[in-house]
Design a protein around this motif. Sequence first.
Motif, PDB file in Angstrom:
ATOM      1  N   ALA A 115      -0.657  -2.474   9.233  1.00 18.86           N
ATOM      2  CA  ALA A 115       0.037  -2.985  10.420  1.00 18.86           C
ATOM      3  C   ALA A 115       1.109  -3.991  10.050  1.00 18.86           C
ATOM      4  CB  ALA A 115      -0.970  -3.609  11.386  1.00 18.86           C
ATOM      5  N   MET A 116       0.944  -4.653   8.916  1.00 18.84           N
ATOM      6  CA  MET A 116       1.945  -5.612   8.438  1.00 18.84           C
ATOM      7  C   MET A 116       3.059  -4.906   7.653  1.00 18.84           C
ATOM      8  SD  MET A 116      -0.561  -8.695   7.181  1.00 18.84           S
ATOM      9  CE  MET A 116       0.815  -9.727   6.660  1.00 18.84           C
ATOM     10  N   SER A 117       3.031  -3.542   7.666  1.00 17.81           N
ATOM     11  CA  SER A 117       4.044  -2.697   7.002  1.00 17.81           C
ATOM     12  C   SER A 117       4.001  -2.805   5.494  1.00 17.81           C
ATOM     13  CB  SER A 117       5.456  -3.043   7.495  1.00 17.81           C
ATOM     14  OG  SER A 117       5.573  -2.829   8.867  1.00 17.81           O
ATOM     15  N   ILE A 118       2.866  -3.207   4.943  1.00 20.33           N
ATOM     16  CA  ILE A 118       2.713  -3.212   3.487  1.00 20.33           C
ATOM     17  C   ILE A 118       2.558  -1.756   3.037  1.00 20.33           C
ATOM     18  CG2 ILE A 118       1.313  -3.997   1.551  1.00 20.33           C
ATOM     19  CD1 ILE A 118       0.509  -6.393   3.200  1.00 20.33           C
ATOM     20  N   PRO A 119       3.402  -1.264   2.140  1.00 25.57           N
ATOM     21  CA  PRO A 119       3.321   0.136   1.720  1.00 25.57           C
ATOM     22  C   PRO A 119       1.962   0.477   1.110  1.00 25.57           C
ATOM     23  CG  PRO A 119       5.369  -0.872   0.975  1.00 25.57           C
ATOM     24  CD  PRO A 119       4.503  -1.973   1.486  1.00 25.57           C
ATOM     25  N   GLU A 120       1.518   1.692   1.358  1.00 30.31           N
ATOM     26  CA  GLU A 120       0.230   2.158   0.805  1.00 30.31           C
ATOM     27  C   GLU A 120       0.250   2.150  -0.716  1.00 30.31           C
ATOM     28  OE1 GLU A 120      -3.655   3.345   1.112  1.00 30.31           O
ATOM     29  OE2 GLU A 120      -2.302   2.870   2.787  1.00 30.31           O
ATOM     30  N   SER A 121       1.417   2.487  -1.279  1.00 31.92           N
ATOM     31  CA  SER A 121       1.512   2.490  -2.739  1.00 31.92           C
ATOM     32  C   SER A 121       1.331   1.087  -3.320  1.00 31.92           C
ATOM     33  CB  SER A 121       2.876   3.057  -3.163  1.00 31.92           C
ATOM     34  OG  SER A 121       3.934   2.263  -2.630  1.00 31.92           O
ATOM     35  N   ALA A 173     -11.266  -2.168   7.916  1.00 31.95           N
ATOM     36  CA  ALA A 173     -10.513  -2.927   8.916  1.00 31.95           C
ATOM     37  C   ALA A 173      -9.433  -3.783   8.270  1.00 31.95           C
ATOM     38  CB  ALA A 173     -11.478  -3.789   9.724  1.00 31.95           C
ATOM     39  N   THR A 174      -9.747  -4.330   7.096  1.00 29.04           N
ATOM     40  CA  THR A 174      -8.747  -5.137   6.390  1.00 29.04           C
ATOM     41  C   THR A 174      -7.575  -4.269   5.928  1.00 29.04           C
ATOM     42  OG1 THR A 174     -10.545  -6.610   5.639  1.00 29.04           O
ATOM     43  CG2 THR A 174      -8.427  -6.770   4.501  1.00 29.04           C
ATOM     44  N   ARG A 175      -7.901  -3.072   5.473  1.00 30.74           N
ATOM     45  CA  ARG A 175      -6.828  -2.141   5.072  1.00 30.74           C
ATOM     46  C   ARG A 175      -5.900  -1.822   6.250  1.00 30.74           C
ATOM     47  NH1 ARG A 175      -6.972   0.894   0.494  1.00 30.74           N
ATOM     48  NH2 ARG A 175      -8.763   0.631  -0.906  1.00 30.74           N
ATOM     49  N   GLU A 176      -6.472  -1.598   7.407  1.00 31.57           N
ATOM     50  CA  GLU A 176      -5.655  -1.287   8.589  1.00 31.57           C
ATOM     51  C   GLU A 176      -4.735  -2.460   8.955  1.00 31.57           C
ATOM     52  OE1 GLU A 176      -5.210   1.490  10.227  1.00 31.57           O
ATOM     53  OE2 GLU A 176      -6.573   2.525   8.831  1.00 31.57           O
ATOM     54  N   ALA A 236       3.604  -8.589  -5.095  1.00 33.51           N
ATOM     55  CA  ALA A 236       4.587  -9.078  -4.136  1.00 33.51           C
ATOM     56  C   ALA A 236       5.931  -8.375  -4.263  1.00 33.51           C
ATOM     57  CB  ALA A 236       4.782 -10.589  -4.302  1.00 33.51           C
ATOM     58  N   ARG A 237       6.082  -7.607  -5.342  1.00 32.00           N
ATOM     59  CA  ARG A 237       7.342  -6.877  -5.541  1.00 32.00           C
ATOM     60  C   ARG A 237       7.128  -5.399  -5.196  1.00 32.00           C
ATOM     61  NH1 ARG A 237       6.966 -10.680  -9.431  1.00 32.00           N
ATOM     62  NH2 ARG A 237       8.775 -12.072  -9.705  1.00 32.00           N
ATOM     63  N   PHE A 238       8.058  -4.890  -4.390  1.00 35.49           N
ATOM     64  CA  PHE A 238       7.972  -3.469  -4.045  1.00 35.49           C
ATOM     65  C   PHE A 238       9.372  -2.869  -4.063  1.00 35.49           C
ATOM     66  CE2 PHE A 238       8.864  -5.586  -0.121  1.00 35.49           C
ATOM     67  CZ  PHE A 238       9.630  -4.704   0.631  1.00 35.49           C
TER      68      PHE A 238
END
Length: 408
Positions: free
Chosen positions: A186-192, A179-182, A205-207
């Motif tokens: 939802a916050m648009s944090i990239p999977e990578s 659930a935390t991963r989802e 914090a850098r992407f």
Amino acid sequence: MKRATLAAALIAAGAVLAVGGFYAGRSTPPAAAIPQAAERKPLYWHDPMVPGPRFDKPGKSPFMDMQLVPVYADAAGEGGVKVSPTIQQNLGVRTAVVKKAEVSASFDAVGTVQFDERLSVAVQSRVAGYVERLAVRAPMEQVRKGQALATVFAPEWLGPQNELLALQRAGVAPDLIAATRERLRAMSIPESLIRQSEEAGTAQARFTLSAPSGGVVAELGVREGVAVSPGMTLFRIAGLEKVWAVAEVPEAQAIRLVRGQKVRAVLQADASQAFSGELKEILPQVSASTRTLQARFEVDNRSGRLMPGMLLRLQIAGATTSRLVVPAEAVIRTGTRAVAIVRKQGGAFEPRELKLGAELGEQVEVLEGLSEGDEVVASGQFLIDSEARLKSVLGAMQAAPAASGGAQ
């Protein structure tokens, strides 16, 4: 004695001539009583250049600037104007045969290369942060799919990632971790970025923003060090696999366009480079100044040789149909109607009113008025018209003395 005999002989001869003349005058009727050939009575009057309408009395033609010509019983079957072969040769009369021709609806147009807007993609920021580094620093740079565009620092993503790492270290139930991963997704944090955090054991914090597709950076909206906010467009990438060729097409030719028509596009600067394309859209707007429509063609550009602003000569293919055509020079246009002068079997010439179709270069399509095999005058039409007027005037001049002689 001889002189007396000669005088007597002359007197006798004169008497004989006088008596002969008297009897001759008695036996010959007077000039007024001499029977003349039967007077020709006109059946009707007509204009030789417009032989259809008939008039019951002489006068000026309502069609041409000439007098009406009488038609007699012995010439009632003859229509038009007869011109002798000698005069035809002197006038330089040249004829052409009306025939059917295979006419293609193809035509050429000039188009300007533009980006295919359907291939454009926007690269936006999904979080508040700062641009630390730009990999693409100028517009119109070409990029490939997956290429790095910029590095963004997003401190707002540190908290959610640290929460996920803490739950994993605490050994909580897998459902809670999922659930935390989802919530992170939802916050648009990239999977990578999430995987990097889990592998490193610390929040990241850098992407890096990457190009979602290949093409050209048509719009660059940021510089290094600027703050970004959610929904802000940082880059707009225009695809080059396919481009648009937008052409101005005259109204008369636009009616031949159909969606899906194939087109061959040749580079104006180099005729050896050709591309295939297809008509995708006819824009529903007519230019008031040029009376043209814009047609949008999709052209294959996988080679990448076409750039916006280039000129293409578009060869638009159309269906081939059989049409009745005549040389354009054989048609006389009066402004309100079109006329052609036809040579009949008897050698006479008569005008035919035509209904014209499409202009086909040196030829014009005929919808009504002529049949295949008709022989039309291609040059010297106006001289034939002058010949008809001259004959009409001469006929009137000959009729005038006859009428004045009969009145005496």
